[in-house]
Design a protein around this motif. Sequence first.
Motif, PDB file in Angstrom:
ATOM      1  N   GLN A  75     -16.539  30.713  -7.633  1.00  0.00           N
ATOM      2  CA  GLN A  75     -16.673  29.937  -8.870  1.00  0.00           C
ATOM      3  C   GLN A  75     -15.646  30.377  -9.900  1.00  0.00           C
ATOM      4  O   GLN A  75     -15.016  29.543 -10.564  1.00  0.00           O
ATOM      5  CB  GLN A  75     -18.083  30.105  -9.450  1.00  0.00           C
ATOM      6  N   LEU A  76     -15.489  31.671 -10.041  1.00  0.00           N
ATOM      7  CA  LEU A  76     -14.492  32.182 -10.995  1.00  0.00           C
ATOM      8  C   LEU A  76     -13.081  31.763 -10.590  1.00  0.00           C
ATOM      9  O   LEU A  76     -12.271  31.368 -11.435  1.00  0.00           O
ATOM     10  CB  LEU A  76     -14.592  33.708 -11.073  1.00  0.00           C
ATOM     11  N   LEU A  77     -12.791  31.824  -9.288  1.00  0.00           N
ATOM     12  CA  LEU A  77     -11.465  31.459  -8.792  1.00  0.00           C
ATOM     13  C   LEU A  77     -11.190  29.973  -9.003  1.00  0.00           C
ATOM     14  O   LEU A  77     -10.130  29.584  -9.522  1.00  0.00           O
ATOM     15  CB  LEU A  77     -11.344  31.828  -7.318  1.00  0.00           C
ATOM     16  N   VAL A  78     -12.150  29.132  -8.611  1.00  0.00           N
ATOM     17  CA  VAL A  78     -11.962  27.680  -8.749  1.00  0.00           C
ATOM     18  C   VAL A  78     -11.857  27.299 -10.217  1.00  0.00           C
ATOM     19  O   VAL A  78     -11.040  26.450 -10.601  1.00  0.00           O
ATOM     20  CB  VAL A  78     -13.107  26.921  -8.057  1.00  0.00           C
ATOM     21  N   GLY A  79     -12.683  27.931 -11.068  1.00  0.00           N
ATOM     22  CA  GLY A  79     -12.593  27.645 -12.500  1.00  0.00           C
ATOM     23  C   GLY A  79     -11.227  27.970 -13.072  1.00  0.00           C
ATOM     24  O   GLY A  79     -10.671  27.216 -13.879  1.00  0.00           O
ATOM     25  N   SER A  80     -10.655  29.093 -12.633  1.00  0.00           N
ATOM     26  CA  SER A  80      -9.317  29.467 -13.101  1.00  0.00           C
ATOM     27  C   SER A  80      -8.269  28.470 -12.623  1.00  0.00           C
ATOM     28  O   SER A  80      -7.355  28.102 -13.375  1.00  0.00           O
ATOM     29  CB  SER A  80      -8.970  30.873 -12.597  1.00  0.00           C
ATOM     30  N   VAL A  81      -8.387  28.022 -11.374  1.00  0.00           N
ATOM     31  CA  VAL A  81      -7.436  27.052 -10.829  1.00  0.00           C
ATOM     32  C   VAL A  81      -7.520  25.731 -11.572  1.00  0.00           C
ATOM     33  O   VAL A  81      -6.506  25.090 -11.874  1.00  0.00           O
ATOM     34  CB  VAL A  81      -7.682  26.853  -9.317  1.00  0.00           C
ATOM     35  N   ILE A  82      -8.742  25.295 -11.888  1.00  0.00           N
ATOM     36  CA  ILE A  82      -8.911  24.031 -12.629  1.00  0.00           C
ATOM     37  C   ILE A  82      -8.260  24.134 -13.998  1.00  0.00           C
ATOM     38  O   ILE A  82      -7.589  23.204 -14.461  1.00  0.00           O
ATOM     39  CB  ILE A  82     -10.404  23.685 -12.758  1.00  0.00           C
ATOM     40  N   ASN A  83      -8.451  25.274 -14.668  1.00  0.00           N
ATOM     41  CA  ASN A  83      -7.865  25.451 -15.995  1.00  0.00           C
ATOM     42  C   ASN A  83      -6.347  25.394 -15.962  1.00  0.00           C
ATOM     43  O   ASN A  83      -5.702  24.855 -16.867  1.00  0.00           O
ATOM     44  CB  ASN A  83      -8.311  26.792 -16.588  1.00  0.00           C
TER      45      ASN A  83
ATOM     46  N   GLN B 279      -4.327  24.182 -13.233  1.00  0.00           N
ATOM     47  CA  GLN B 279      -3.701  23.119 -12.443  1.00  0.00           C
ATOM     48  C   GLN B 279      -4.301  21.730 -12.661  1.00  0.00           C
ATOM     49  O   GLN B 279      -3.749  20.758 -12.161  1.00  0.00           O
ATOM     50  CB  GLN B 279      -3.797  23.465 -10.945  1.00  0.00           C
ATOM     51  N   GLY B 280      -5.428  21.617 -13.349  1.00  0.00           N
ATOM     52  CA  GLY B 280      -6.024  20.309 -13.584  1.00  0.00           C
ATOM     53  C   GLY B 280      -7.195  20.034 -12.654  1.00  0.00           C
ATOM     54  O   GLY B 280      -7.485  20.783 -11.722  1.00  0.00           O
ATOM     55  N   SER B 281      -7.879  18.916 -12.900  1.00  0.00           N
ATOM     56  CA  SER B 281      -9.136  18.620 -12.215  1.00  0.00           C
ATOM     57  C   SER B 281      -8.946  18.373 -10.721  1.00  0.00           C
ATOM     58  O   SER B 281      -9.844  18.665  -9.920  1.00  0.00           O
ATOM     59  CB  SER B 281      -9.802  17.395 -12.860  1.00  0.00           C
ATOM     60  N   TYR B 282      -7.790  17.826 -10.312  1.00  0.00           N
ATOM     61  CA  TYR B 282      -7.584  17.537  -8.889  1.00  0.00           C
ATOM     62  C   TYR B 282      -7.625  18.812  -8.059  1.00  0.00           C
ATOM     63  O   TYR B 282      -7.985  18.789  -6.874  1.00  0.00           O
ATOM     64  CB  TYR B 282      -6.241  16.828  -8.683  1.00  0.00           C
ATOM     65  N   ALA B 283      -7.275  19.935  -8.674  1.00  0.00           N
ATOM     66  CA  ALA B 283      -7.298  21.221  -7.971  1.00  0.00           C
ATOM     67  C   ALA B 283      -8.700  21.598  -7.535  1.00  0.00           C
ATOM     68  O   ALA B 283      -8.864  22.397  -6.610  1.00  0.00           O
ATOM     69  CB  ALA B 283      -6.716  22.318  -8.865  1.00  0.00           C
ATOM     70  N   PHE B 284      -9.719  21.019  -8.182  1.00  0.00           N
ATOM     71  CA  PHE B 284     -11.104  21.286  -7.792  1.00  0.00           C
ATOM     72  C   PHE B 284     -11.355  20.839  -6.357  1.00  0.00           C
ATOM     73  O   PHE B 284     -11.825  21.622  -5.520  1.00  0.00           O
ATOM     74  CB  PHE B 284     -12.042  20.560  -8.765  1.00  0.00           C
TER      75      PHE B 284
ATOM     76  N   TYR C 279     -15.158  17.591 -13.066  1.00  0.00           N
ATOM     77  CA  TYR C 279     -14.201  16.745 -12.350  1.00  0.00           C
ATOM     78  C   TYR C 279     -14.472  15.268 -12.615  1.00  0.00           C
ATOM     79  O   TYR C 279     -13.539  14.473 -12.810  1.00  0.00           O
ATOM     80  CB  TYR C 279     -14.288  17.031 -10.852  1.00  0.00           C
ATOM     81  N   ALA C 280     -15.753  14.886 -12.653  1.00  0.00           N
ATOM     82  CA  ALA C 280     -16.103  13.470 -12.778  1.00  0.00           C
ATOM     83  C   ALA C 280     -15.758  12.892 -14.150  1.00  0.00           C
ATOM     84  O   ALA C 280     -15.375  11.723 -14.250  1.00  0.00           O
ATOM     85  CB  ALA C 280     -17.589  13.273 -12.490  1.00  0.00           C
ATOM     86  N   VAL C 281     -15.890  13.689 -15.213  1.00  0.00           N
ATOM     87  CA  VAL C 281     -15.666  13.147 -16.557  1.00  0.00           C
ATOM     88  C   VAL C 281     -14.199  13.200 -16.977  1.00  0.00           C
ATOM     89  O   VAL C 281     -13.823  12.594 -17.991  1.00  0.00           O
ATOM     90  CB  VAL C 281     -16.531  13.888 -17.604  1.00  0.00           C
ATOM     91  N   LEU C 282     -13.377  13.902 -16.209  1.00  0.00           N
ATOM     92  CA  LEU C 282     -11.952  13.984 -16.527  1.00  0.00           C
ATOM     93  C   LEU C 282     -11.171  12.913 -15.764  1.00  0.00           C
ATOM     94  O   LEU C 282     -11.683  12.321 -14.810  1.00  0.00           O
ATOM     95  CB  LEU C 282     -11.419  15.373 -16.175  1.00  0.00           C
ATOM     96  N   PRO C 283      -9.909  12.617 -16.166  1.00  0.00           N
ATOM     97  CA  PRO C 283      -9.087  11.675 -15.394  1.00  0.00           C
ATOM     98  C   PRO C 283      -8.907  12.185 -13.970  1.00  0.00           C
ATOM     99  O   PRO C 283      -8.872  13.391 -13.742  1.00  0.00           O
ATOM    100  CB  PRO C 283      -7.756  11.670 -16.163  1.00  0.00           C
TER     101      PRO C 283
END
Length: 497
Positions: free
Chosen positions: A437-445, A447-452, A321-325
């Motif tokens: 972790q698997l769920l959040v990783g899928s959401v980030i992929n 929906q983007g970093s803000y979804a984290f 999250y930190a290294v992405l926009p």
Amino acid sequence: MKLLDERLWSLFRRHCQQTLTYWSVFFSFGLCIAFLGPTILDLRCQTQSTLQQITWVFFSQQFFLLVGSSLGGLFKKTLLSSLSALLFCTLIISLVFAIIPLCHNIIPLSIAMALAGSAMGVIDTVGNLQLVKLYQKDSAIFLQALHFFIGVGALVSPLVVDPFLAESNCVLGANWTTNSSSSSDLQHLRSRIAGQGAGLHNISHDSLHTEGVVITRVSYAFWIIALINLPVPAAVLALMYHEKLLPCFSNGPRLLDGDSVSSVSPTGADAKGHGSLFACCNPAKLQGQPTTFFILHVLGGAVLFISDGIIGSYAGFVYTYAVLPPLLMGHKTAGCLTSIFWASITAGRLAFIYLSYRYTPSRVLTVSLVGVILVQCLLLMFNTSCAFLFIGTCMLGLCISSVFPSMLAFTEDILDYKGCATTVLVTSASTGEMMLQLLVGSVINSQGSYAFLLSCTVASFIGFGLFLLFLYAQHIHRNTGSSNNTAMEEKPKPGGS
């Protein structure tokens, strides 16, 4: 003002060796938690595997940790079986650290991590069970200390391995002068997969050499950690000798056969429950229990599923999250976030040792879970601030640090230390850490970093809602127990006038 009153000091002195041994065992647990992330690229070089292949060792460790947690209660029936299991598991951990440098293929490495994960799961369940059994209504403060030692081990492990990590690509191909990764690129990649399981979602487009000359010194780090861990099984062995549980020294009465047995297990919990997760489902053991008895198990496990899931997800993806926009933080700066998060969890557990003595588990849990929600909401509001990400990471670690030990102590106290609360709660926490972790990783992929941040915030609200339901179920359970006791007292005795 004394940290503890004289009664608790007396109780601690009485069980000092046992308590210190269980704490040291959880230090061993902590060593295993934190070493894999920083060393994963060097292990990739050692096994000459792709990044996608090597990150499956995360799954191997996490899955078998879950298996070990669910089966750990099988070793609780006697002190001998519990200590034997802890001795075996801590020796397994040292053995795994010693043999990891000899694993030059991904399959034996995954098997070694599966062994380590199983040992960690058994340690997690048995250590919590034994400490709860030892202190019962006073267990909250000692559980906080127990989980503090996980953090100590998790801080020591990366410090040991850091000097031995490769500063550039540790597999040199024929054209390495033009294609090898720079030190900064490798540090960036290392930080991206530092969170357990996070690498499965974050490195699908990265590639490094798999064929060539392997240059790595990480073997020395594993051997050093194996030596650091050896005093832990020695401490367990010393406790077994002290309790006269070793076959060679079993003459005379055991130290726990006298008054301490009745003080440790006044409710007969040792005979009735705390078996494996599957033994908890035995209908013969569940007859006669009110509905709230089962609901409390489910809700307590659900709260820990969410809270440990948040811990695993935040540790795994805060760097990404930190290294992405919109933040676009530097790689080295962002790499500090995971370390700060774990350090704040460790510091929080140290602080809650005292707070657990001063306040009830229900109050500690309420403040902690509300604090988690507030921090997550603030992180959403200031999502473009790099400075507040560091502040929020520290605050989140402090708030969430006490949830597991406090919830475990609270649930066991409500259920009067019978049944399978510890096994259910430990297994639920392990499951949540892996699944979220698997769920959040899928959401980030997708929906983007803000979804984290959004996912963690939603999870924190769900966790608090489940805790409120838990409190309501506790209120009903307490009233049901009071009604049953009154009915028993009013029931006329046979032959009475």
